[in-house]
Design an enzyme around this catalytic site. Structure first.
Site, short mmCIF file in Angstrom:
data_model
loop_
_atom_site.label_atom_id
_atom_site.label_comp_id
_atom_site.label_asym_id
_atom_site.label_seq_id
_atom_site.Cartn_x
_atom_site.Cartn_y
_atom_site.Cartn_z
N GLU A 1 8.02 4.19 76.21
CA GLU A 1 7.14 5.09 76.85
C GLU A 1 7.66 6.65 77.16
O GLU A 1 6.76 7.48 77.02
CB GLU A 1 6.96 4.28 78.34
CG GLU A 1 6.41 2.89 78.35
CD GLU A 1 4.96 2.78 78.09
OE1 GLU A 1 4.39 3.98 78.17
OE2 GLU A 1 4.52 2.17 77.20
N ASP B 1 5.42 9.48 75.61
CA ASP B 1 5.37 10.97 76.59
C ASP B 1 5.70 12.12 75.77
O ASP B 1 4.88 12.94 75.80
CB ASP B 1 6.05 10.78 77.86
CG ASP B 1 5.18 9.62 78.99
OD1 ASP B 1 4.13 9.38 78.59
OD2 ASP B 1 6.20 9.36 79.85
N HIS C 1 2.41 5.54 70.82
CA HIS C 1 2.82 4.33 70.45
C HIS C 1 2.60 3.82 68.91
O HIS C 1 3.42 3.50 68.26
CB HIS C 1 2.30 3.36 71.47
CG HIS C 1 2.76 3.59 72.82
ND1 HIS C 1 4.04 3.41 72.98
CD2 HIS C 1 2.16 3.55 73.90
CE1 HIS C 1 4.29 3.27 74.53
NE2 HIS C 1 3.31 3.54 74.80
N HIS D 1 -0.93 9.77 74.63
CA HIS D 1 0.31 8.97 74.86
C HIS D 1 0.28 7.72 74.08
O HIS D 1 0.99 7.05 73.47
CB HIS D 1 0.27 8.63 76.40
CG HIS D 1 1.41 7.59 76.83
ND1 HIS D 1 2.72 7.69 77.13
CD2 HIS D 1 1.32 6.24 76.86
CE1 HIS D 1 3.29 6.78 77.44
NE2 HIS D 1 2.49 5.64 77.12
N GLU D 2 -1.10 7.01 74.36
CA GLU D 2 -1.36 5.84 73.71
C GLU D 2 -1.19 5.87 72.09
O GLU D 2 -0.74 5.06 71.50
CB GLU D 2 -2.65 5.23 74.13
CG GLU D 2 -2.84 5.05 75.51
CD GLU D 2 -1.77 3.80 76.04
OE1 GLU D 2 -1.61 3.11 75.19
OE2 GLU D 2 -1.20 4.01 77.21
#
Length: 417
Positions: free
Chosen positions: A352, A356, A278, A274-275
């Site tokens: 976000e 995901d 970004h 997930h990070e």
């Protein structure tokens, strides 16, 4: 009554009433019925405890904002800013040192007024709900370190801004903008190697199953990891988190030690994915560019109001000054800042969802991400049913149930293909 004063008082009161209304709506949206998605994850007693945590923290925030508003109104109407200015001027220094003293005194006053609330939040509320692990010594040292950083980093930046506005004419706002951007970029590079280690210890992740899984996933995504670290988040709280920090060769992924204790390997890799999303989706540089543009807008509008006699009269000032104008402009800019914050929150919530989706579509286990999100929600006593208006105004992340629902739809769509 002075028009500027009337506008500022209206904005302060209106902002307070909106926050009060949204907080009350958020409390009313608390549902005693556990959402089906969390059956078997949240015990009924623990779920009730999470709702009590929301009630306690919300009521405490309302008390704090009520006291803060009351003191701010009294300070403005009683000429408190003028009194601080006279104290700063009493040293007989030139305008820039005087401005630093003026700003420093206001910052110290604000810190002193907020200190009791910070102490109560940390050592009473957070302690009551099992989050706090901060010692009194750590709390004091954190405050002193933050003060030192404000002086060492913030002082020169403020001095530069004051100097530009005093000496650079109509383009002063542009020079201030450039200086502020350069400052932010430098801090971004310094943060992971100089600033953050002042507050926490960062230890390279030990060899083993987790490091191998992370390295394998990063290699599959052709993502060069400059370092994988654990951070002693447990030094202050039992809350868990993970984040990327820094740029280029200073880039790091950091896991709180509390996260390592609560999530399985597959769940931690999913959080990492997930990070990483970004980064891969350019959320971080785009957000930075938007923030820089917002800063440019702020400096430009600020340049239109510096030295405005009506604005200084609203605060009962005997003398005009660039440094006081910076502070007073903050009151005028509040509505614009609020609107921009709402936009940034919406943009962040979209990011976000995209991160995901990236995690679920790039080899990370989507179900592991869902279970990891659930565990983090439980351990952090998150509010599972926030009011939509509260989310719209204040949430940088979508509510946990909305994120899980989006991931479920993604799984269903993938299965359908």
């Amino acid at each position: 009554m002075n028009g500027y004063l009337l506008f500022i008082l209206t904005i302060l009161l209106l902002g307070y009433l909106i926050d009060l209304t949204v907080a009350l709506l958020n409390l009313r949206s608390l549902s005693p019925e556990l959402p089906a998605e969390f059956t078997g994850v949240y015990g009924q007693e623990e779920y009730a405890r999470s709702q009590e945590y929301t009630r306690v923290t919300t009521r405490f925030a309302l008390i704090q904002s009520t006291v803060s508003l009351s003191l701010t109104l009294v300070f403005i109407l009683a000429g408190g800013f003028n009194l601080i200015d006279l104290v700063a001027r009493s040293f007989g220094l030139s305008s820039i040192p005087t401005g630093l003293i003026f700003t420093g005194l206001l910052a110290l006053l604000s810190t002193a007024l907020n200190l009791p609330f910070s102490v109560y939040s940390t050592f009473v509320i957070e302690q009551r709900f099992g989050f706090n692990t901060t010692t009194v010594a750590t709390f004091i040292l954190d405050g002193l370190k933050a003060l030192l950083l404000a002086i060492v980093l913030g002082g020169p930046l403020l001095a530069a801004i004051l100097w530009f506005f005093e000496t650079s004419g109509p383009l002063a706002w542009l020079y201030c903008w450039i200086a502020a951007v350069a400052f932010i970029l430098v801090v971004q590079f310094l943060a992971p190697v100089v600033i953050m280690p002042l507050f926490n210890k960062f230890v390279p992740l030990a060899d083993g199953e987790l490091k191998e899984a992370i390295t394998r996933y990063a290699a599959a995504q052709r993502f060069a990891l400059q370092g994988i670290y654990t951070m002693d988040g447990s030094k202050r709280s039992t809350r868990a988190n993970a984040f990327f920090t820094g740029f280029g060769r200073f880039r790091r992924i950091v896991f709180f030690d509390t996260l390592m204790d609560k999530l399985a390997t597959s769940e931690i890799v999913a959080v990492l994915a997930h990070e990483m999303g970004h980064y891969k989706l350019k959320h971080i540089p785009v957000t930075m560019v938007l923030s820089i543009l917002q800063m440019g807008l702020l400096f430009f509008i600020l340049s239109l109001f510096l030295g405005n006699q009506g604005l200084f009269a609203a605060f009962g000032m005997e003398h005009l000054s660039i440094y006081a104008g910076l502070v007073f402009f903050g009151f005028l800019y509040a509505p614009i800042s609020t609107l921009l914050a709402i936009g940034f929150h919406a943009f962040s919530r979209r990011n976000e969802y995209q991160a995901d989706r990236f995690a679920a579509q790039t080899g990370a286990d989507g179900e592991a991400l869902i279970s990891g999100l659930k565990k983090l929600s439980v351990s952090n006593l998150s509010n599972l049913t926030p009011h939509p208006l509260h989310v719209f105004l204040n949430y940088s992340h979508p509510p946990i149930l909305a994120r899980i629902e989006a991931l479920r739809r993604l799984e269903t769509g993938a299965a359908g293909h």
